[in-house]
Enzyme design. Structure first.
Site, mmCIF file in Angstrom:
data_model
loop_
_atom_site.group_PDB
_atom_site.id
_atom_site.type_symbol
_atom_site.label_atom_id
_atom_site.label_comp_id
_atom_site.label_asym_id
_atom_site.label_seq_id
_atom_site.Cartn_x
_atom_site.Cartn_y
_atom_site.Cartn_z
ATOM 1 C CB SER A 144 -0.968 0.026 1.185
ATOM 2 O OG SER A 144 -0.541 -0.766 2.229
ATOM 3 C CG HIS A 161 -2.809 -0.543 -3.729
ATOM 4 N ND1 HIS A 161 -3.447 0.640 -3.434
ATOM 5 C CD2 HIS A 161 -2.632 -1.169 -2.543
ATOM 6 C CE1 HIS A 161 -3.634 0.716 -2.121
ATOM 7 N NE2 HIS A 161 -3.152 -0.367 -1.564
ATOM 8 C CD GLU A 173 -4.867 3.384 -6.062
ATOM 9 O OE1 GLU A 173 -5.386 4.483 -5.952
ATOM 10 O OE2 GLU A 173 -4.107 2.909 -5.192
ATOM 11 C CG ASN A 203 -4.881 4.449 0.501
ATOM 12 O OD1 ASN A 203 -6.067 4.431 0.834
ATOM 13 N ND2 ASN A 203 -4.156 3.353 0.428
HETATM 14 P P1 NAI Z 1 -1.258 -9.638 6.850
HETATM 15 O O1 NAI Z 1 -0.355 -9.400 7.996
HETATM 16 O O2 NAI Z 1 -2.694 -9.940 7.092
HETATM 17 O O3 NAI Z 1 -0.662 -10.834 5.949
HETATM 18 C C1 NAI Z 1 0.671 -10.919 5.579
HETATM 19 C C2 NAI Z 1 1.016 -12.390 5.379
HETATM 20 O O4 NAI Z 1 2.326 -12.471 4.794
HETATM 21 C C3 NAI Z 1 1.063 -13.199 6.686
HETATM 22 O O5 NAI Z 1 0.170 -14.289 6.581
HETATM 23 C C4 NAI Z 1 2.525 -13.649 6.782
HETATM 24 O O6 NAI Z 1 2.675 -14.938 7.352
HETATM 25 C C5 NAI Z 1 2.941 -13.637 5.323
HETATM 26 N N1 NAI Z 1 4.384 -13.534 5.093
HETATM 27 C C6 NAI Z 1 5.286 -12.764 5.740
HETATM 28 N N2 NAI Z 1 6.514 -12.910 5.187
HETATM 29 C C7 NAI Z 1 6.382 -13.789 4.172
HETATM 30 C C8 NAI Z 1 7.278 -14.337 3.208
HETATM 31 N N3 NAI Z 1 8.565 -14.006 3.188
HETATM 32 N N4 NAI Z 1 6.804 -15.234 2.312
HETATM 33 C C9 NAI Z 1 5.494 -15.584 2.314
HETATM 34 N N5 NAI Z 1 4.596 -15.098 3.191
HETATM 35 C C10 NAI Z 1 5.022 -14.192 4.103
HETATM 36 O O7 NAI Z 1 -1.115 -8.355 5.889
HETATM 37 P P2 NAI Z 1 -2.131 -7.749 4.841
HETATM 38 O O8 NAI Z 1 -2.992 -6.733 5.513
HETATM 39 O O9 NAI Z 1 -2.753 -8.852 4.067
HETATM 40 O O10 NAI Z 1 -1.129 -6.919 3.906
HETATM 41 C C11 NAI Z 1 -0.336 -7.550 2.949
HETATM 42 C C12 NAI Z 1 0.150 -6.516 1.959
HETATM 43 O O11 NAI Z 1 -0.979 -5.887 1.358
HETATM 44 C C13 NAI Z 1 0.998 -5.400 2.557
HETATM 45 O O12 NAI Z 1 2.007 -5.045 1.662
HETATM 46 C C14 NAI Z 1 -0.013 -4.259 2.732
HETATM 47 O O13 NAI Z 1 0.601 -2.987 2.658
HETATM 48 C C15 NAI Z 1 -0.895 -4.473 1.521
HETATM 49 N N6 NAI Z 1 -2.244 -3.926 1.627
HETATM 50 C C16 NAI Z 1 -2.965 -4.042 2.788
HETATM 51 C C17 NAI Z 1 -4.253 -3.536 2.866
HETATM 52 C C18 NAI Z 1 -5.065 -3.676 4.119
HETATM 53 O O14 NAI Z 1 -6.125 -3.037 4.222
HETATM 54 N N7 NAI Z 1 -4.655 -4.475 5.094
HETATM 55 C C19 NAI Z 1 -4.883 -2.849 1.717
HETATM 56 C C20 NAI Z 1 -4.049 -2.844 0.519
HETATM 57 C C21 NAI Z 1 -2.776 -3.336 0.508
#
Ligand code: NAI
Length: 287
Positions: free
Chosen positions: A120, A141, A153, A192
């Protein structure tokens, strides 16, 4: 280039929804996560989500069987990335961890595989030296909840080819999304940045005594037609999250972001938002 097989890395909040949405729209999808517990959690979540769609009459048993046959949760990165036409990275928002992953992914994928990041905040060019073909590396995104929100995006940094950007736009459309294209990289992208501008102005008005929190939300909802004013929205996303992001900016730049004191005053009182019953508004009496 026609995308057939999509690999999603990270099965957290975003990754699992991006993966399932992609499988719903007829693509073969592999998903993996470095935490094996997440594999079981995603399988359970998928089962419940799809059963719910059948119960609500939104999907047939046959459709669900098809989706399940295309959605593969696999244990290794090698297996997940094998033969992928498109890889979508959705792992934790930590630069070094992402950097390491892109390096590994680059070795495991073809020259023409598109690698996209769902970050993000971070622009793809930050990692372009880790991949063997930067022309096929971009931001894609999604918005939370990714199964529902229509916007994506696509960000085309200088290193990225127009063909890659167009392929990602087309891929988004083919999975029920309405994509927008940023022809230059900028942190925060479009939606955003707009939201942050609104939030900054909202905090400025309240912090300087021009009006109340309620007035800002009333104006935003009744005058601009927003479904939810910026303070009510922040009660949902979490004041603690906003505070932590602001604190990081403060530590990095030495400058307090607009509205820092206002957010801090709620954070210090332990008012984090709807999740603990009290944020800008009091939810303790409502269920
Ligand atoms: P989350 O914390 O829910 O999930 C992240 C996952 O990545 C976890 O299950 C973790 O075990 C896994 N992980 C960590 N290191 C890893 C690796 N080396 N290899 C494989 N898996 C790995 O995070 P979330 O919220 O799903 O965010 C993920 C991405 O999406 C981030 O970059 C965030 O900025 C982006 N994002 C998040 C939004 C939100 O509202 N939460 C909206 C749009 C984008």
């Amino acid at each position: 280039m026609k995308i057939k097989k999509v690999c999603v890395i990270g099965g957290g909040l975003m990754g699992r929804q991006i993966a399932l949405n992609t499988a719903i729209y007829s693509y073969e999808v592999t998903l993996t996560d470095s935490n094996p517990d997440v594999h079981d959690a995603v399988a359970k979540w998928e089962e419940e989500y799809l059963a719910g769609r059948i119960a609500k009459g939104r999907m047939t048993e046959e459709q669900v069987a098809g989706i399940k046959s295309r959605f593969h949760i696999v244990s290794t990165l090698e297996e997940a990335a094998k033969d992928a036409d498109l890889v979508i990275e959705a792992i934790v928002e930590v630069e070094d961890i992402k950097r390491e992953l892109f390096r590994k992914l680059s070795a495991l994928t073809r020259e023409d595989t598109i690698i996209a990041t769902n970050s993000s905040r971070m622009c793809a060019s930050l990692f372009k030296d880790e991949v063997k073909n930067p022309a096929r590396f971009a931001n894609l995104h999604y918005f939370n909840p990714a199964l529902v929100m229509k916007l994506t995006e696509v960000v085309q940094g200088e290193h990225c080819s127009s063909e890659t950007a167009e392929t990602l736009m087309e891929f988004s459309r083919s999975t029920g999304k309405t994509p927008v294209l940023l022809k230059r990289e900028i942190e925060g992208f479009i939606a955003n940045r707009l939201l942050n501008a609104l939030k900054n102005e909202a905090r400025y008005l309240v912090e300087n005594g021009y009006c109340t929190i309620e007035d800002v939300d009333t104006a935003s909802e009744n005058g601009l037609g927003h479904p939810m004013g910026p303070f009510r929205l922040e009660d949902l996303t979490g004041i603690d999250l906003t505070y932590n992001i602001m604190m990081r900016t403060y530590e990095k730049t030495g400058e307090k972001p607009i509205g820092f004191e206002l957010v801090k005053s709620y954070y210090d009182k332990g008012f984090y938002g709807k999740k603990n019953g009290r944020g800008y508004y009091d939810y303790s009496q409502k269920k």
